[in-house]
Design an enzyme around this catalytic site. Structure first.
Site, mmCIF file in Angstrom:
data_model
loop_
_atom_site.group_PDB
_atom_site.id
_atom_site.type_symbol
_atom_site.label_atom_id
_atom_site.label_comp_id
_atom_site.label_asym_id
_atom_site.label_seq_id
_atom_site.Cartn_x
_atom_site.Cartn_y
_atom_site.Cartn_z
ATOM 1 N N ARG A 27 -17.955 12.059 12.630
ATOM 2 C CA ARG A 27 -16.518 12.316 12.862
ATOM 3 C C ARG A 27 -16.313 13.653 13.576
ATOM 4 N NH1 ARG A 27 -14.915 9.299 7.310
ATOM 5 N NH2 ARG A 27 -15.758 7.323 8.051
ATOM 6 N N GLU A 41 -16.479 0.474 -6.204
ATOM 7 C CA GLU A 41 -15.996 0.210 -4.842
ATOM 8 C C GLU A 41 -16.804 -0.883 -4.136
ATOM 9 O OE1 GLU A 41 -16.141 3.573 -2.142
ATOM 10 O OE2 GLU A 41 -15.089 2.491 -0.569
ATOM 11 N N LYS A 58 -11.896 0.242 -6.707
ATOM 12 C CA LYS A 58 -11.558 0.750 -5.364
ATOM 13 C C LYS A 58 -11.957 -0.296 -4.330
ATOM 14 C CE LYS A 58 -12.490 4.419 -2.068
ATOM 15 N NZ LYS A 58 -12.582 5.866 -1.861
ATOM 16 N N SER A 96 -9.100 2.930 2.618
ATOM 17 C CA SER A 96 -8.326 2.648 3.837
ATOM 18 C C SER A 96 -9.149 1.892 4.878
ATOM 19 C CB SER A 96 -7.710 3.921 4.422
ATOM 20 O OG SER A 96 -8.669 4.901 4.709
ATOM 21 N N GLY A 97 -10.447 2.082 4.893
ATOM 22 C CA GLY A 97 -11.329 1.223 5.676
ATOM 23 C C GLY A 97 -11.220 1.314 7.195
ATOM 24 N N GLY A 98 -10.547 2.359 7.686
ATOM 25 C CA GLY A 98 -10.424 2.484 9.134
ATOM 26 C C GLY A 98 -9.073 1.998 9.661
ATOM 27 N N ARG A 151 -10.259 8.356 5.404
ATOM 28 C CA ARG A 151 -9.779 8.505 6.772
ATOM 29 C C ARG A 151 -8.250 8.507 6.877
ATOM 30 N NH1 ARG A 151 -13.776 3.988 8.926
ATOM 31 N NH2 ARG A 151 -13.703 3.581 6.698
HETATM 32 P P1 13P Z 1 -11.809 5.168 3.834
HETATM 33 O O1 13P Z 1 -10.476 5.340 3.155
HETATM 34 O O2 13P Z 1 -11.959 6.001 5.072
HETATM 35 O O3 13P Z 1 -12.207 3.745 3.991
HETATM 36 O O4 13P Z 1 -12.886 5.799 2.853
HETATM 37 C C1 13P Z 1 -12.844 5.499 1.517
HETATM 38 C C2 13P Z 1 -14.173 5.718 0.946
HETATM 39 O O5 13P Z 1 -14.322 6.430 0.000
HETATM 40 C C3 13P Z 1 -15.311 5.038 1.572
HETATM 41 O O6 13P Z 1 -16.344 4.976 0.651
#
Ligand code: 13P
Length: 340
Positions: free
Chosen positions: A33, A177, A219, A261-263, A294
């Site tokens: 990043r 998660e 998560k 959030s996953g991008g 993110r």
């Molecule tokens: P994002 O919200 O960017 O997907 O990251 C969450 C996270 O903890 C990824 O493991």
């Protein structure tokens, strides 16, 4: 004693309208990043970036817990105050990512298995000693032609459950998660099908490993089509598909669902979380919260760009995103918040 503390931490993480801030990027992910924005990829740049985040004024108004990375939990501000103390003083519960990353799953082309169980009991004890009260483990499920396979889902679900049981033994709340990725051209219906299958497998394994569901946080991904899918749903369609899927597969004993959030673009993540709370907040058994990396950090990172002079503006952007997500938890987020 430990069980009571775990229950209280789990409740605190999803209490009111707050959510989690994931700032647990591994060194390679953080560097990727930084590189995209021309920021030097050094230990000091990563430390300074994390200092900018944890010293954001009033962050504790919106954020209940922050997920750190191993290197970060050992670091301090330039003035020498450990990040863990900065967080505690801001009323934010420190957490820690404890998985060792997703690696190729043998015999399963394109599929992943998360590593990190060996030695985990000792690592959890030392993180608890350092002040962490919760931990995170991410499993990666890749949608594609004929995948995920049952073998991949079961292997990841079992690893998540063994991790979660070890966390609770150590007095830590497991943040479980399982992430179905957004990469690819799969439809939202396919994402819903995969997410449900994964969640059912995860909760079966959590049960077998005797994990106390009241003392964990889930998560997951939201139910979304692949980024390359030609049909993109409305916000309400996402909210409906997501909550429908979780109602089918997540026991009511779980106190909170804190989405990754996953991008997704930051604003869209807020809008979708808001729609879920507008439509379902009073009708679902768990809190619908957030655990974004993110979607909270990216605008701030783009302003910071490694320059000390940009810290106040970056912190303002970080707080703004966290504040929008907090409003989304109440179902009170509006587009006008973005222009205020
Ligand atoms: P994002 O919200 O960017 O997907 O990251 C969450 C996270 O903890 C990824 O493991």
């Amino acid at each position: 004693m430990k069980a009571q503390a775990i229950l209280e931490t789990a409740q605190a993480l999803v209490a009111g309208d707050k959510g989690l801030l994931a700032m647990d990027e591994s060194v390679p992910t953080c560097d990727k990043r930084f590189a995209a924005l021309g920021i030097p990829q050094t230990d000091e740049a990563r430390r300074a970036y994390r200092e900018m985040i944890v010293t954001t004024p009033n962050l504790g108004d919106c954020i209940s817990g922050a997920i750190l990375f191993d290197q970060t939990i050992h670091q301090a501000t330039k003035a020498g105050v450990p990040f863990v103390k900065v967080l505690l003083d801001a009323g934010i519960i420190p957490g820690i990512k404890v998985d060792a990353g997703a690696k190729d799953l043998a015999g399963h082309p394109s599929e992943k298995i998360t590593e990190g169980l060996d030695g985990l009991r000792d690592r959890l004890a030392s993180y608890a000693q350092m002040g962490a009260r919760f931990a995170k483990w991410r499993a990666v499920i890749v949608p594609g032609d004929g995948i995920p396979s049952r073998g991949c889902i079961e292997a990841n679900a079992q690893a998540l459950a063994r991790y979660a049981a070890l966390c609770q033994e150590a007095g830590l709340v497991p943040v479980v998660e399982p992430e179905v990725l957004m990469d690819g051209d799969h439809t939202m219906a396919r994402c819903a099908q995969i997410t449900e299958e994964v969640l059912r497998a995860v909760f079966e394994q959590l049960y077998l490993q005797r994990v106390m569901l009241e003392g964990m946080i889930l998560k997951p991904n939201m139910v979304l089509p692949g980024l390359a899918c030609s049909t993109q749903p409305t916000v309400d369609e996402v909210a409906d598909a997501t909550v429908k899927c979780f109602l089918r597969a997540v026991p009511a004993a779980v106190p909170g669902i804190a989405f990754l959030s996953g991008g997704q673009p930051s604003e869209l993540a807020s809008v979708r979380l808001n729609a879920m709370n507008v439509r379902f907040k009073t009708r679902v058994p768990w809190a619908l919260a957030f655990s974004f990396a993110r979607a909270i950090q990216q605008p701030a990172l783009e302003i910071w760009r490694g320059e000390a002079a940009n810290v106040p503006a970056a912190q303002q952007a970080l707080f703004h995103r966290a504040d929008c997500d907090r409003a989304a938890r109440r179902g009170e987020y509006t587009a006008a918040m973005e222009n205020a």
